[in-house]
Design a protein around this motif. Structure first.
Motif, short mmCIF file in Angstrom:
data_model
loop_
_atom_site.label_atom_id
_atom_site.label_comp_id
_atom_site.label_asym_id
_atom_site.label_seq_id
_atom_site.Cartn_x
_atom_site.Cartn_y
_atom_site.Cartn_z
N VAL A 1 0.85 -1.19 0.00
CA VAL A 1 0.00 0.00 0.00
C VAL A 1 0.88 1.24 0.00
CG1 VAL A 1 -1.90 -1.15 1.19
CG2 VAL A 1 -0.16 0.06 2.52
N VAL A 2 0.36 2.32 -0.59
CA VAL A 2 1.04 3.61 -0.57
C VAL A 2 0.16 4.58 0.20
CG1 VAL A 2 1.99 5.50 -1.93
CG2 VAL A 2 2.09 3.16 -2.83
N LEU A 3 0.72 5.16 1.26
CA LEU A 3 -0.02 6.11 2.09
C LEU A 3 0.15 7.53 1.56
CD1 LEU A 3 0.92 4.58 5.55
CD2 LEU A 3 -1.26 4.37 4.35
N GLY A 4 -0.78 8.39 1.93
CA GLY A 4 -0.82 9.75 1.38
C GLY A 4 0.41 10.57 1.64
N HIS A 5 1.13 10.29 2.71
CA HIS A 5 2.35 11.06 3.01
C HIS A 5 3.59 10.45 2.36
CE1 HIS A 5 2.25 7.88 6.00
NE2 HIS A 5 3.51 8.12 6.31
N GLY A 6 3.39 9.41 1.53
CA GLY A 6 4.49 8.86 0.75
C GLY A 6 5.04 7.54 1.24
N GLU A 7 4.70 7.16 2.46
CA GLU A 7 5.23 5.89 2.99
C GLU A 7 4.62 4.71 2.25
OE1 GLU A 7 5.80 3.54 7.26
OE2 GLU A 7 4.93 5.56 7.20
N ARG A 8 5.44 3.70 2.00
CA ARG A 8 5.01 2.49 1.30
C ARG A 8 5.35 1.28 2.16
NH1 ARG A 8 5.80 1.62 -5.16
NH2 ARG A 8 5.16 -0.56 -5.31
N MET A 9 4.38 0.38 2.30
CA MET A 9 4.61 -0.78 3.16
C MET A 9 3.74 -1.95 2.73
SD MET A 9 2.73 0.83 6.54
CE MET A 9 3.31 -0.42 7.65
N LYS A 10 4.08 -3.13 3.22
CA LYS A 10 3.31 -4.33 2.92
C LYS A 10 1.92 -4.21 3.55
CE LYS A 10 6.49 -6.88 0.82
NZ LYS A 10 6.35 -7.37 -0.57
N SER A 11 0.90 -4.68 2.82
CA SER A 11 -0.46 -4.63 3.34
C SER A 11 -0.56 -5.36 4.68
CB SER A 11 -1.43 -5.25 2.34
OG SER A 11 -1.46 -4.52 1.13
N ALA A 12 0.05 -6.55 4.75
CA ALA A 12 -0.02 -7.34 5.97
C ALA A 12 0.64 -6.61 7.14
CB ALA A 12 0.64 -8.70 5.75
N ASP A 13 1.75 -5.91 6.86
CA ASP A 13 2.45 -5.18 7.92
C ASP A 13 1.58 -4.04 8.45
OD1 ASP A 13 4.60 -6.84 7.60
OD2 ASP A 13 5.74 -5.45 6.34
N LEU A 14 0.84 -3.39 7.57
CA LEU A 14 -0.03 -2.29 7.98
C LEU A 14 -1.16 -2.81 8.87
CD1 LEU A 14 -0.92 0.68 7.79
CD2 LEU A 14 -2.22 0.06 5.73
#
Length: 224
Positions: free
Chosen positions: A194-207
């Motif tokens: 997933v890509v969050l609005g402030h630019g951070e990118r992470m695995k869906s499962a991790d989120l």
């Protein structure tokens, strides 16, 4: 119809349940390798133990806990699935009989899949989510022989699929970071990231499993 010869991709019944052939090893004692479509459990057998099924319009079956109905009278949709029943691949395509493909894009009446294949309308049927009122359940060859254990397996698969769908992040969902108070909306979902609005990118499962990020707003898909 019991089989004397088997080809890769065929839908077959083995021990009364719907399977798909993924490999044939002619010199092996158990030459036909299959997986059970409802949960991808792999098995091996001989051709004479199998019964052929050719997928048809309004056939309904379970795939990994989700139920679909085959429709030849519906248009494919982006992010939906198709079943390739009459393969006629071009020289740059790589697909065969009864492949499950996810739709990435629709251009000029052709389907472009996430596996970079281009599929013509005459080659596939749409896998419409859910059960059509006029559909035929093809999970079993003889429904009179369904055991309570098999029914329980289906219930557990459906429950697992529903739970996974419920926690799957979607574009528009808003999370808050409990460590710093930042609120961020998911602006893109790319495969398992997933890509969050402030630019951070992470695995869906991790989120979803994070102790720092909490979901505070779930998107209604009709909003988009």
């Amino acid at each position: 119809m019991n089989l004397l010869q088997v080809r890769r991709g065929q839908f077959v019944y083995y021990k009364n349940e719907l399977h798909k052939v993924y490999s044939v090893r002619p010199l092996s004692r158990l030459p036909v390798l299959m997986y059970r479509i409802k949960d991808m459990e792999q098995v091996a057998s001989r051709a004479e133990n199998l019964t052929l099924h050719r997928p048809q319009h309004l056939d309904s079956f379970m795939l990994l806990g989700n139920r679909y109905t085959l429709r030849k009278d519906k248009q494919a949709e982006v992010d939906g699935y198709i079943l390739i029943t009459h393969p006629d691949p071009g020289h740059l395509d790589n697909y065969s009989l009864n492949e499950f493909e996810k739709v990435a894009e629709l251009i000029d009446n052709k389907v472009y899949t996430t596996l970079l294949n281009t599929v013509k309308p005459k080659e596939f049927m749409v896998m419409s989510p859910g059960v059509d009122p006029d559909s035929r359940n093809i999970d079993y060859k003889d429904h009179a022989q369904i055991t309570e254990e098999q029914r329980e397996e289906e219930r557990m698969l459906e429950k697992k699929a529903a739970e996974e769908a419920a926690v799957k992040p979607s574009v528009g969902d808003i999370y808050i970071n409990l460590d710093n108070g930042i609120k961020a909306m998911i602006v893109a979902v790319i495969d398992d990231e997933v890509v969050l609005g402030h630019g951070e990118r992470m695995k869906s499962a991790d989120l979803v499993e994070s102790d720092s990020w909490n979901l505070i707003y779930i998107t209604n898909e009709e909003d988009f």
